[in-house]
Design a protein around this motif. Structure first.
Motif, mmCIF file in Angstrom:
data_model
loop_
_atom_site.group_PDB
_atom_site.id
_atom_site.type_symbol
_atom_site.label_atom_id
_atom_site.label_comp_id
_atom_site.label_asym_id
_atom_site.label_seq_id
_atom_site.Cartn_x
_atom_site.Cartn_y
_atom_site.Cartn_z
ATOM 1 N N ALA A 92 0.843 -1.199 0.000
ATOM 2 C CA ALA A 92 0.000 0.000 0.000
ATOM 3 C C ALA A 92 0.877 1.247 0.000
ATOM 4 O O ALA A 92 2.027 1.219 0.449
ATOM 5 C CB ALA A 92 -0.907 -0.003 1.224
ATOM 6 N N PRO A 93 0.364 2.376 -0.505
ATOM 7 C CA PRO A 93 1.127 3.631 -0.480
ATOM 8 C C PRO A 93 1.481 3.996 0.960
ATOM 9 O O PRO A 93 0.637 3.882 1.854
ATOM 10 C CB PRO A 93 0.155 4.646 -1.083
ATOM 11 N N ASN A 94 2.722 4.417 1.196
ATOM 12 C CA ASN A 94 3.101 4.776 2.558
ATOM 13 C C ASN A 94 3.197 6.292 2.722
ATOM 14 O O ASN A 94 3.322 7.042 1.760
ATOM 15 C CB ASN A 94 4.395 4.076 2.993
ATOM 16 N N ILE A 95 3.154 6.717 3.963
ATOM 17 C CA ILE A 95 3.039 8.134 4.273
ATOM 18 C C ILE A 95 4.294 8.914 3.914
ATOM 19 O O ILE A 95 4.228 10.099 3.577
ATOM 20 C CB ILE A 95 2.663 8.327 5.760
ATOM 21 N N VAL A 96 5.459 8.284 3.955
ATOM 22 C CA VAL A 96 6.698 8.968 3.590
ATOM 23 C C VAL A 96 6.668 9.346 2.114
ATOM 24 O O VAL A 96 6.996 10.476 1.733
ATOM 25 C CB VAL A 96 7.930 8.092 3.906
ATOM 26 N N ASP A 97 6.254 8.406 1.271
ATOM 27 C CA ASP A 97 6.156 8.688 -0.166
ATOM 28 C C ASP A 97 5.056 9.701 -0.456
ATOM 29 O O ASP A 97 5.187 10.535 -1.348
ATOM 30 C CB ASP A 97 5.887 7.397 -0.940
ATOM 31 N N MET A 98 3.969 9.636 0.300
ATOM 32 C CA MET A 98 2.863 10.559 0.080
ATOM 33 C C MET A 98 3.278 11.999 0.350
ATOM 34 O O MET A 98 3.017 12.897 -0.454
ATOM 35 C CB MET A 98 1.683 10.201 0.991
ATOM 36 N N VAL A 99 3.941 12.234 1.467
ATOM 37 C CA VAL A 99 4.367 13.587 1.825
ATOM 38 C C VAL A 99 5.478 14.073 0.901
ATOM 39 O O VAL A 99 5.517 15.233 0.494
ATOM 40 C CB VAL A 99 4.823 13.638 3.300
ATOM 41 N N ASP A 100 6.412 13.157 0.561
ATOM 42 C CA ASP A 100 7.506 13.475 -0.363
ATOM 43 C C ASP A 100 8.228 14.748 0.059
ATOM 44 O O ASP A 100 8.473 15.650 -0.749
ATOM 45 C CB ASP A 100 6.966 13.618 -1.790
#
Length: 262
Positions: A92-100
């Motif tokens: 699943a998409p993770n929060i680190v990649d989401m915030v970038d």
């Protein structure tokens, strides 16, 4: 850095790469190298050595620590469907990649994939450790919607504490207020795994929506899903003061206080 070096997991945590526990997992998986050689658990980093994680340089050979110059503490609105782990095992998409974010940051604690709302992210390993080891109970507030009308008995039992047989523990007394026919607000000072969902399930209710609204003095406010903001100076100093007044029990004793995983 001390002349004899520091433990690699501590170095990576203070560099804002990940938590110490995640660092240990990266090391065991062979993803961390010192001077081009695979690192081993417990290894120490000596000034001037080059450290890489997944091929990305964390410290150059001249001992440059510029990556640590900017201290970051963000309030993030985690949407439903985003995970808080940085493990490669979760697809699943993770929060680190989401915030970038341009500086490497990681979440303090967790919200499970099906939950949404406020989570803090930072590159300050010392702050994470302080929050994770805090012997004091820091408030976290949630808005919860369930599948059927809420009764006075439900509110009373939630406030008093619910025995969770799968964890063999009774939850601590907490503040619970009705917020609609099928909604309530709850303020917790502990963070057992999926605690709110388990409490509701034990009383015959199913959680349909769970949103974290506040952590200590930091509120989600009008922050939109997927968005983030830096904490204000006032918020940061208030949090630091609260943490400075905390006792420091062992991580093993207190790790659930922030890593709630609900």
């Amino acid at each position: 850095m001390e002349t004899e070096g520091i433990r690699l997991n501590k170095f990576l945590s203070e560099a804002g790469v990940c938590s110490r526990r995640e660092a240990d997992r990266f090391i065991e998986a062979g993803k961390v190298c010192i001077n081009g050689q695979a690192a081993t658990p417990g290894q120490r980093v000596i000034p001037g050595q080059s450290v890489t994680v997944n091929g990305r340089t964390i410290q150059s050979g001249n001992g440059d620590n510029s990556h640590k110059d900017k201290q970051v503490l963000l309030a993030v609105h985690k949407p439903k469907g985003i995970v808080c782990t940085t493990s490669d095992k979760d697809r699943a998409p993770n929060i680190v990649d989401m915030v970038d974010y341009p500086v490497r940051i990681y979440p303090i604690g967790r919200l499970d994939k099906d939950s949404e709302g406020l989570i803090l992210m930072t590159n300050q390993g010392s702050l994470v450790n302080k929050m994770m080891r805090s012997g004091n109970a820091h408030e976290k507030e949630y808005l919860v919607k369930v599948n059927r009308p809420i009764t006075d008995e439900f509110i009373r039992k939630m406030k008093k504490g619910v025995f969770l047989p799968e964890l063999n523990v009774t939850t601590k007394p907490c503040v619970v207020k009705k917020a609609g026919e099928k909604a309530f607000r709850i303020i917790l000072t502990q963070g057992l795994n999926r605690q709110i969902r388990r409490m509701c399930g034990q009383l015959g209710f199913e959680v349909r929506m769970l949103k974290r609204l506040r952590i200590m003095n930091v509120e989600l406010g009008e922050l939109k899903p997927g968005a983030y903001r830096e904490l204000s100076k006032k918020e940061y100093h208030q949090m630091k003061e609260a943490l400075n007044g905390s006792t420091n029990h062992s991580y093993k004793e207190q790790k659930k206080e922030i890593s709630d995983g609900r």
